[in-house]
Design a protein around this motif. Structure first.
Motif, PDB file in Angstrom:
ATOM      1  N   GLY A   1      -1.240 -33.757  -2.173  1.00 28.37           N
ATOM      2  CA  GLY A   1      -0.263 -32.967  -2.911  1.00 28.37           C
ATOM      3  C   GLY A   1       1.089 -32.887  -2.230  1.00 28.37           C
ATOM      4  O   GLY A   1       1.471 -33.775  -1.462  1.00 28.37           O
ATOM      5  N   ASP A   2       1.820 -31.796  -2.503  1.00 30.73           N
ATOM      6  CA  ASP A   2       3.185 -31.645  -2.014  1.00 30.73           C
ATOM      7  C   ASP A   2       3.286 -31.569  -0.500  1.00 30.73           C
ATOM      8  O   ASP A   2       4.352 -31.826   0.067  1.00 30.73           O
ATOM      9  N   ARG A   3       2.200 -31.217   0.152  1.00 27.67           N
ATOM     10  CA  ARG A   3       2.228 -31.067   1.609  1.00 27.67           C
ATOM     11  C   ARG A   3       2.002 -32.395   2.343  1.00 27.67           C
ATOM     12  O   ARG A   3       2.218 -32.468   3.554  1.00 27.67           O
ATOM     13  N   HIS A   4       1.579 -33.394   1.632  1.00 27.71           N
ATOM     14  CA  HIS A   4       1.248 -34.659   2.299  1.00 27.71           C
ATOM     15  C   HIS A   4       2.487 -35.262   2.962  1.00 27.71           C
ATOM     16  O   HIS A   4       3.540 -35.403   2.349  1.00 27.71           O
ATOM     17  N   GLY A   5       2.342 -35.609   4.227  1.00 30.61           N
ATOM     18  CA  GLY A   5       3.428 -36.230   4.968  1.00 30.61           C
ATOM     19  C   GLY A   5       4.347 -35.270   5.682  1.00 30.61           C
ATOM     20  O   GLY A   5       5.312 -35.691   6.327  1.00 30.61           O
ATOM     21  N   TYR A   6       4.056 -33.964   5.580  1.00 30.47           N
ATOM     22  CA  TYR A   6       4.909 -32.961   6.233  1.00 30.47           C
ATOM     23  C   TYR A   6       4.152 -32.216   7.323  1.00 30.47           C
ATOM     24  O   TYR A   6       4.350 -31.013   7.526  1.00 30.47           O
ATOM     25  N   ASP A   7       3.329 -32.938   8.045  1.00 35.57           N
ATOM     26  CA  ASP A   7       2.503 -32.341   9.084  1.00 35.57           C
ATOM     27  C   ASP A   7       3.365 -31.812  10.231  1.00 35.57           C
ATOM     28  O   ASP A   7       4.528 -32.197  10.404  1.00 35.57           O
ATOM     29  N   SER A   8       2.761 -30.955  11.039  1.00 33.66           N
ATOM     30  CA  SER A   8       3.390 -30.481  12.266  1.00 33.66           C
ATOM     31  C   SER A   8       2.448 -30.733  13.438  1.00 33.66           C
ATOM     32  O   SER A   8       1.244 -30.895  13.253  1.00 33.66           O
ATOM     33  N   ARG A   9       3.024 -30.776  14.610  1.00 30.33           N
ATOM     34  CA  ARG A   9       2.246 -31.039  15.825  1.00 30.33           C
ATOM     35  C   ARG A   9       2.636 -30.034  16.894  1.00 30.33           C
ATOM     36  O   ARG A   9       3.810 -29.903  17.237  1.00 30.33           O
ATOM     37  N   LYS A  10       1.656 -29.310  17.397  1.00 32.25           N
ATOM     38  CA  LYS A  10       1.905 -28.367  18.483  1.00 32.25           C
ATOM     39  C   LYS A  10       1.941 -29.105  19.810  1.00 32.25           C
ATOM     40  O   LYS A  10       1.251 -30.106  19.998  1.00 32.25           O
ATOM     41  N   MET A  11       2.746 -28.572  20.731  1.00 33.86           N
ATOM     42  CA  MET A  11       2.884 -29.214  22.036  1.00 33.86           C
ATOM     43  C   MET A  11       3.410 -28.202  23.042  1.00 33.86           C
ATOM     44  O   MET A  11       3.832 -27.097  22.668  1.00 33.86           O
ATOM     45  N   THR A  12       3.389 -28.579  24.291  1.00 27.78           N
ATOM     46  CA  THR A  12       3.935 -27.698  25.319  1.00 27.78           C
ATOM     47  C   THR A  12       5.458 -27.727  25.278  1.00 27.78           C
ATOM     48  O   THR A  12       6.068 -28.644  24.701  1.00 27.78           O
ATOM     49  N   LEU A  13       6.057 -26.734  25.898  1.00 28.74           N
ATOM     50  CA  LEU A  13       7.510 -26.695  26.000  1.00 28.74           C
ATOM     51  C   LEU A  13       8.033 -27.936  26.714  1.00 28.74           C
ATOM     52  O   LEU A  13       9.035 -28.537  26.303  1.00 28.74           O
ATOM     53  N   THR A  14       7.344 -28.349  27.760  1.00 28.70           N
ATOM     54  CA  THR A  14       7.756 -29.536  28.517  1.00 28.70           C
ATOM     55  C   THR A  14       7.740 -30.782  27.642  1.00 28.70           C
ATOM     56  O   THR A  14       8.661 -31.609  27.697  1.00 28.70           O
ATOM     57  N   GLN A  15       6.701 -30.932  26.822  1.00 30.59           N
ATOM     58  CA  GLN A  15       6.623 -32.088  25.932  1.00 30.59           C
ATOM     59  C   GLN A  15       7.762 -32.108  24.933  1.00 30.59           C
ATOM     60  O   GLN A  15       8.339 -33.159  24.635  1.00 30.59           O
ATOM     61  N   LEU A  16       8.104 -30.931  24.388  1.00 35.45           N
ATOM     62  CA  LEU A  16       9.218 -30.869  23.447  1.00 35.45           C
ATOM     63  C   LEU A  16      10.522 -31.236  24.135  1.00 35.45           C
ATOM     64  O   LEU A  16      11.327 -32.016  23.593  1.00 35.45           O
ATOM     65  N   GLU A  17      10.762 -30.712  25.312  1.00 36.34           N
ATOM     66  CA  GLU A  17      12.007 -31.014  26.018  1.00 36.34           C
ATOM     67  C   GLU A  17      12.109 -32.507  26.334  1.00 36.34           C
ATOM     68  O   GLU A  17      13.197 -33.092  26.228  1.00 36.34           O
ATOM     69  N   GLU A  18      11.001 -33.118  26.686  1.00 36.80           N
ATOM     70  CA  GLU A  18      11.011 -34.564  26.933  1.00 36.80           C
ATOM     71  C   GLU A  18      11.346 -35.338  25.666  1.00 36.80           C
ATOM     72  O   GLU A  18      12.095 -36.329  25.706  1.00 36.80           O
ATOM     73  N   LEU A  19      10.816 -34.898  24.541  1.00 36.40           N
ATOM     74  CA  LEU A  19      11.116 -35.547  23.265  1.00 36.40           C
ATOM     75  C   LEU A  19      12.597 -35.406  22.924  1.00 36.40           C
ATOM     76  O   LEU A  19      13.248 -36.382  22.501  1.00 36.40           O
ATOM     77  N   LEU A  20      13.143 -34.216  23.090  1.00 34.04           N
ATOM     78  CA  LEU A  20      14.554 -33.996  22.788  1.00 34.04           C
ATOM     79  C   LEU A  20      15.451 -34.837  23.690  1.00 34.04           C
ATOM     80  O   LEU A  20      16.440 -35.428  23.219  1.00 34.04           O
ATOM     81  N   ARG A  21      15.124 -34.903  24.960  1.00 29.17           N
ATOM     82  CA  ARG A  21      15.926 -35.721  25.883  1.00 29.17           C
ATOM     83  C   ARG A  21      15.938 -37.177  25.452  1.00 29.17           C
ATOM     84  O   ARG A  21      16.969 -37.857  25.497  1.00 29.17           O
ATOM     85  N   SER A  22      14.775 -37.662  25.044  1.00 25.34           N
ATOM     86  CA  SER A  22      14.649 -39.064  24.662  1.00 25.34           C
ATOM     87  C   SER A  22      15.391 -39.369  23.366  1.00 25.34           C
ATOM     88  O   SER A  22      16.187 -40.312  23.299  1.00 25.34           O
ATOM     89  N   ARG A  23      15.154 -38.564  22.336  1.00 26.82           N
ATOM     90  CA  ARG A  23      15.747 -38.859  21.035  1.00 26.82           C
ATOM     91  C   ARG A  23      17.245 -38.568  20.982  1.00 26.82           C
ATOM     92  O   ARG A  23      18.001 -39.266  20.301  1.00 26.82           O
ATOM     93  N   LEU A  24      17.682 -37.525  21.674  1.00 26.54           N
ATOM     94  CA  LEU A  24      19.098 -37.156  21.652  1.00 26.54           C
ATOM     95  C   LEU A  24      19.896 -37.854  22.747  1.00 26.54           C
ATOM     96  O   LEU A  24      21.114 -37.732  22.802  1.00 26.54           O
ATOM     97  N   ARG A  25      19.175 -38.540  23.656  1.00 26.43           N
ATOM     98  CA  ARG A  25      19.809 -39.231  24.793  1.00 26.43           C
ATOM     99  C   ARG A  25      20.641 -38.261  25.626  1.00 26.43           C
ATOM    100  O   ARG A  25      21.779 -38.535  25.996  1.00 26.43           O
ATOM    101  N   MET A  26      20.041 -37.115  25.875  1.00 26.23           N
ATOM    102  CA  MET A  26      20.650 -36.092  26.725  1.00 26.23           C
ATOM    103  C   MET A  26      19.641 -35.741  27.806  1.00 26.23           C
ATOM    104  O   MET A  26      18.562 -35.234  27.516  1.00 26.23           O
TER     105      MET A  26
END
Length: 306
Positions: A267-292
């Motif tokens: 249904g309408d929710r398909h493809g809009y999943d979320s993923r929980k992670m640690t704060l450190t994992q999120l910061e690593e993702l932001l650094r990588s994708r934003l190149r900061m």
């Protein structure tokens, strides 16, 4: 014979300096960044590492009070993140009144508060920020980074309806999985936090920028959020306190490398999943994708001694 108080005499140079100094006072809200609203950040420290001349720090003000803080990308006309302290609402969401930020339009404006879109013309603001017509006729809703129902007072909730707190968000995310996360955050706060919960919610753009149909407003591929609850109950889940984070999909066709798709969801929710992670994992993702390289969301990564 003339009488009365003598007016001071200024040289042309001195008068120029006086006028320049006065304009700095008028410009205080934007030029001083987050200095007037540090209470929305853990230990009064805004996130580090979000660098760019296009980023403007806004202390969101309504009815002569600061309500939350936003880092705004004026080039792509979208919020980078909004920061606030969670204080859940009781009752139903109120009618919407949308706002613009006058100081993005004119940094020297004497208007320090957001202004209702009903009182001004869109064309006066379209060069400095997103306007309502950017969203009309698109597949995207105006998605709150700071959600109205995370606030107890009518005034605080009302302030979240500024266009500078919005990102283009698909309905399957906004009213589906991301809405579930926002409700879950309220539940965690109510069950486990002893004091403040500091929340920062932001948007992660596509690696190749995509815009709404007006070609003015950047569409995020993901939304992200993190919280810091420095004082929490002993029964709190060890892995989720004092901090935790989540990343949610905003495009059903994105790859599975950051947030996998659950094929069992229909249904309408398909493809809009979320993923929980640690704060450190999120910061690593932001650094990588934003190149900061130096991104840190909370002072000391919200590490506390129990």
């Amino acid at each position: 014979m003339m009488s009365g108080r003598l007016l001071p005499q200024f040289s042309t140079g001195a008068l120029f300096l006086l006028l320049a100094w006065s304009s700095l006072l008028v410009n205080a809200e934007i030029s001083n960044g987050f200095s007037s609203c540090t209470n929305f950040f853990y230990k009064g420290t805004p996130p580090k590492g979000f660098d760019g001349a296009e980023y403007k720090q806004i202390c969101q003000r309504l009815q002569n009070q600061y309500r939350f803080a936003t880092l705004y990308d004026q080039t792509h006309r979208v919020a980078v993140y909004s920061a606030y302290t969670l204080n859940p609402a009781a009752g139903k969401r109120q009618d919407e009144t949308w706002y613009y930020e006058p100081q993005l339009k004119d940094p020297q404006s004497t208007q320090k508060e957001m202004i209702s879109t009903d009182l001004v013309k869109e064309d006066e603001y379209k060069d400095s920020q997103a306007v309502e017509r950017d969203y009309r006729g698109t597949l995207y809703t105006k998605g709150h980074l700071n959600p109205s129902m995370h606030h107890a007072t009518v005034e605080d909730r009302d302030a979240t309806f500024t266009l500078t707190n919005m990102v283009p968000q698909r309905g399957g995310s906004n009213s589906g999985t991301w809405n579930d996360y926002e409700k879950e955050l309220v539940d965690k706060y109510s069950k486990y936090c002893n004091g403040e919960m500091y929340v920062i919610t932001g948007a992660l753009p596509f690696e190749v920028v995509r815009n709404l149909q007006t070609d003015r407003v950047s569409i995020p591929e993901y939304l992200w959020s993190a919280y810091c609850c420095p004082s929490y109950k002993d029964k709190s889940p060890v892995s989720e306190f004092p901090s935790y984070a989540v990343v949610g999909r905003n495009d059903p066709n994105s790859g599975n490398n950051i947030v996998p798709v659950d094929q069992n969801v229909k249904g309408d929710r398909h493809g809009y999943d979320s993923r929980k992670m640690t704060l450190t994992q999120l910061e690593e993702l932001l650094r990588s994708r934003l190149r900061m390289n130096n991104i840190q969301l909370f002072n000391g990564d919200c590490k506390v001694n129990k």
